[in-house]
Design a protein around this motif. Structure first.
Motif, PDB file in Angstrom:
ATOM      1  N   ILE A 136     -18.578   0.104  -1.139  1.00 32.44           N
ATOM      2  CA  ILE A 136     -17.667  -0.943  -0.933  1.00 32.44           C
ATOM      3  C   ILE A 136     -16.905  -1.052   0.581  1.00 32.44           C
ATOM      4  O   ILE A 136     -16.761  -2.060   0.853  1.00 32.44           O
ATOM      5  N   GLY A 137     -16.637   0.360   0.993  1.00 31.25           N
ATOM      6  CA  GLY A 137     -16.385   0.184   2.376  1.00 31.25           C
ATOM      7  C   GLY A 137     -14.858   0.010   2.430  1.00 31.25           C
ATOM      8  O   GLY A 137     -14.154  -0.538   3.472  1.00 31.25           O
ATOM      9  N   LEU A 138     -13.844   0.352   1.477  1.00 32.11           N
ATOM     10  CA  LEU A 138     -12.650   0.168   1.631  1.00 32.11           C
ATOM     11  C   LEU A 138     -11.839   1.305   2.439  1.00 32.11           C
ATOM     12  O   LEU A 138     -12.235   2.213   2.587  1.00 32.11           O
ATOM     13  N   ALA A 139     -10.944   0.849   3.115  1.00 33.08           N
ATOM     14  CA  ALA A 139      -9.970   1.743   4.154  1.00 33.08           C
ATOM     15  C   ALA A 139      -8.829   2.299   3.236  1.00 33.08           C
ATOM     16  O   ALA A 139      -8.431   3.546   3.519  1.00 33.08           O
ATOM     17  N   GLU A 140      -8.377   1.829   2.072  1.00 26.80           N
ATOM     18  CA  GLU A 140      -7.442   2.375   1.397  1.00 26.80           C
ATOM     19  C   GLU A 140      -7.606   1.971  -0.016  1.00 26.80           C
ATOM     20  O   GLU A 140      -8.015   0.750  -0.235  1.00 26.80           O
ATOM     21  N   ILE A 141      -6.767   2.696  -1.019  1.00 23.24           N
ATOM     22  CA  ILE A 141      -6.957   2.274  -2.403  1.00 23.24           C
ATOM     23  C   ILE A 141      -5.382   2.544  -2.883  1.00 23.24           C
ATOM     24  O   ILE A 141      -4.885   3.524  -2.540  1.00 23.24           O
ATOM     25  N   LEU A 142      -4.994   1.550  -3.507  1.00 16.48           N
ATOM     26  CA  LEU A 142      -3.435   1.652  -4.011  1.00 16.48           C
ATOM     27  C   LEU A 142      -3.568   1.843  -5.631  1.00 16.48           C
ATOM     28  O   LEU A 142      -4.571   1.632  -6.091  1.00 16.48           O
ATOM     29  N   ALA A 143      -2.394   2.408  -6.038  1.00 23.32           N
ATOM     30  CA  ALA A 143      -2.182   2.431  -7.638  1.00 23.32           C
ATOM     31  C   ALA A 143      -0.949   2.385  -7.791  1.00 23.32           C
ATOM     32  O   ALA A 143      -0.074   2.697  -6.830  1.00 23.32           O
ATOM     33  N   PHE A 144      -0.434   1.767  -8.937  1.00 22.01           N
ATOM     34  CA  PHE A 144       0.878   1.855  -9.346  1.00 22.01           C
ATOM     35  C   PHE A 144       1.198   1.800 -10.768  1.00 22.01           C
ATOM     36  O   PHE A 144       0.378   1.406 -11.602  1.00 22.01           O
ATOM     37  N   THR A 145       2.249   2.161 -11.128  1.00 23.96           N
ATOM     38  CA  THR A 145       2.689   2.388 -12.524  1.00 23.96           C
ATOM     39  C   THR A 145       4.249   2.491 -12.733  1.00 23.96           C
ATOM     40  O   THR A 145       4.951   2.582 -11.718  1.00 23.96           O
ATOM     41  N   VAL A 146       4.831   2.381 -13.825  1.00 26.30           N
ATOM     42  CA  VAL A 146       6.104   2.629 -14.276  1.00 26.30           C
ATOM     43  C   VAL A 146       6.398   4.098 -14.105  1.00 26.30           C
ATOM     44  O   VAL A 146       5.583   5.099 -14.456  1.00 26.30           O
ATOM     45  N   PRO A 147       7.489   4.556 -14.014  1.00 27.74           N
ATOM     46  CA  PRO A 147       7.977   5.753 -13.743  1.00 27.74           C
ATOM     47  C   PRO A 147       7.629   6.613 -14.911  1.00 27.74           C
ATOM     48  O   PRO A 147       7.462   7.720 -15.120  1.00 27.74           O
ATOM     49  N   ALA A 148       7.793   6.043 -16.173  1.00 26.06           N
ATOM     50  CA  ALA A 148       7.792   6.567 -17.344  1.00 26.06           C
ATOM     51  C   ALA A 148       6.209   6.888 -18.036  1.00 26.06           C
ATOM     52  O   ALA A 148       5.974   7.647 -18.711  1.00 26.06           O
ATOM     53  N   ASN A 149       5.458   6.369 -17.145  1.00 27.97           N
ATOM     54  CA  ASN A 149       4.008   6.601 -17.431  1.00 27.97           C
ATOM     55  C   ASN A 149       3.621   7.847 -16.622  1.00 27.97           C
ATOM     56  O   ASN A 149       2.565   7.910 -15.842  1.00 27.97           O
ATOM     57  N   VAL A 150       3.990   8.722 -17.242  1.00 29.38           N
ATOM     58  CA  VAL A 150       3.650  10.070 -16.679  1.00 29.38           C
ATOM     59  C   VAL A 150       2.088  10.434 -16.487  1.00 29.38           C
ATOM     60  O   VAL A 150       1.729  11.069 -15.624  1.00 29.38           O
ATOM     61  N   PRO A 151       1.412  10.425 -17.682  1.00 29.71           N
ATOM     62  CA  PRO A 151       0.191  10.657 -17.457  1.00 29.71           C
ATOM     63  C   PRO A 151      -0.679   9.739 -16.537  1.00 29.71           C
ATOM     64  O   PRO A 151      -1.477  10.365 -15.690  1.00 29.71           O
ATOM     65  N   SER A 152      -0.651   8.649 -16.303  1.00 27.50           N
ATOM     66  CA  SER A 152      -0.997   7.909 -15.219  1.00 27.50           C
ATOM     67  C   SER A 152      -0.691   8.287 -13.928  1.00 27.50           C
ATOM     68  O   SER A 152      -1.400   8.475 -12.899  1.00 27.50           O
ATOM     69  N   TRP A 153       0.587   8.425 -13.499  1.00 27.21           N
ATOM     70  CA  TRP A 153       0.891   9.165 -12.138  1.00 27.21           C
ATOM     71  C   TRP A 153       0.479  10.330 -11.859  1.00 27.21           C
ATOM     72  O   TRP A 153       0.108  10.747 -10.649  1.00 27.21           O
ATOM     73  N   ARG A 154       0.436  11.269 -12.857  1.00 27.60           N
ATOM     74  CA  ARG A 154      -0.184  12.462 -12.769  1.00 27.60           C
ATOM     75  C   ARG A 154      -1.720  12.463 -12.395  1.00 27.60           C
ATOM     76  O   ARG A 154      -2.286  13.096 -11.490  1.00 27.60           O
ATOM     77  N   LEU A 155      -2.373  11.458 -13.117  1.00 30.12           N
ATOM     78  CA  LEU A 155      -3.831  11.327 -12.688  1.00 30.12           C
ATOM     79  C   LEU A 155      -3.826  10.657 -11.287  1.00 30.12           C
ATOM     80  O   LEU A 155      -4.723  11.140 -10.616  1.00 30.12           O
ATOM     81  N   MET A 156      -2.962   9.956 -10.699  1.00 36.44           N
ATOM     82  CA  MET A 156      -2.904   9.495  -9.521  1.00 36.44           C
ATOM     83  C   MET A 156      -3.027  10.500  -8.365  1.00 36.44           C
ATOM     84  O   MET A 156      -3.734  10.563  -7.480  1.00 36.44           O
ATOM     85  N   GLU A 157      -2.113  11.672  -8.760  1.00 35.46           N
ATOM     86  CA  GLU A 157      -1.764  12.664  -7.651  1.00 35.46           C
ATOM     87  C   GLU A 157      -2.984  13.563  -7.978  1.00 35.46           C
ATOM     88  O   GLU A 157      -3.548  14.201  -7.081  1.00 35.46           O
ATOM     89  N   LYS A 158      -3.775  13.684  -9.217  1.00 30.48           N
ATOM     90  CA  LYS A 158      -4.876  14.522  -9.388  1.00 30.48           C
ATOM     91  C   LYS A 158      -6.096  14.014  -8.590  1.00 30.48           C
ATOM     92  O   LYS A 158      -6.492  14.778  -8.161  1.00 30.48           O
ATOM     93  N   LEU A 159      -6.101  12.757  -8.510  1.00 31.47           N
ATOM     94  CA  LEU A 159      -7.161  12.087  -7.663  1.00 31.47           C
ATOM     95  C   LEU A 159      -7.022  12.272  -6.346  1.00 31.47           C
ATOM     96  O   LEU A 159      -7.816  11.857  -5.175  1.00 31.47           O
ATOM     97  N   GLY A 160      -5.895  12.527  -5.715  1.00 29.15           N
ATOM     98  CA  GLY A 160      -5.397  12.733  -4.269  1.00 29.15           C
ATOM     99  C   GLY A 160      -4.495  11.809  -3.834  1.00 29.15           C
ATOM    100  O   GLY A 160      -4.308  11.878  -2.692  1.00 29.15           O
TER     101      GLY A 160
END
Length: 188
Positions: free
Chosen positions: A130-154
């Motif tokens: 696809i050739g993207l320069a950056e990818i974003l992600a967002f979630t609410v602070p209470a969604n700990v599993p989601s933001w932990r996965l974001m961090e695990k993904l780098g």
């Protein structure tokens, strides 16, 4: 119309949407557990409309939020992928539409590493063909599993913002913002 990508991992496949996917997608989108970090569960009509938007994005670009299915037992268990964000991300000056990565997995299949496996496939496609320069992600602070996965993904937390599609004062309006740039991406 672009050729639709299909991504395959060790346990699952990310593929374009099919007519049989609307019923399991509606079950996920109406489930209070699956939708606990969203404004509200979706009605069947709202879920079908959401799925149609995902389908249209894939038809236009060849990629998007794909239907997720297990290789061992075909059938939709969620949606994971990359999408153009249809609103201006606060604090982001670029006029190029931002692209987010996201995941929504049926509660019965959560906590098995499936969202991570699917997200890694999506990142590899995003920074690869696809050739993207950056990818974003967002979630609410209470969604700990989601933001932990974001961090695990780098991905790195780069701040927060008030989600523009939620009314002021809404408990879910504050969001955390994460980013991964191509030069930071480490494939598995």
């Amino acid at each position: 119309m672009a050729e639709a990508m299909i991504l395959e991992g060790l346990r699952l496949r990310l593929r374009p949407w099919q007519g049989a996917d609307w019923v399991p997608l509606a079950a996920i989108n109406s489930d209070p557990v699956a939708m606990r970090h969203f404004a509200a569960p979706l009605s069947r009509a709202e879920s079908d409309a959401w799925g149609a938007r995902m389908q249209a994005h894939i038809a236009t670009h060849g990629w998007g939020f794909w239907a997720v299915e297990l290789l061992a037992t075909p059938g939709c268990i969620g949606a994971v992928g990359l999408m153009h964000i249809p609103w201006q991300v606060p604090g982001r000056a670029s006029q190029v539409p931002a692209v987010e990565i996201g995941w929504r997995i049926a509660p019965a299949q959560q906590r098995q590493g499936l969202a991570e496996e699917a997200a890694r496939l999506a990142l590899a496609a995003g920074f690869g063909p696809i050739g993207l320069a950056e990818i974003l992600a967002f979630t609410v602070p209470a969604n700990v599993p989601s933001w932990r996965l974001m961090e695990k993904l780098g991905m790195r937390r780069i701040g927060g913002f008030e989600h523009p599609r939620l009314p002021e004062g809404h408990r879910l309006r504050p969001h955390l913002l994460y980013r991964l740039r191509r030069e930071e991406y480490v494939p598995e």
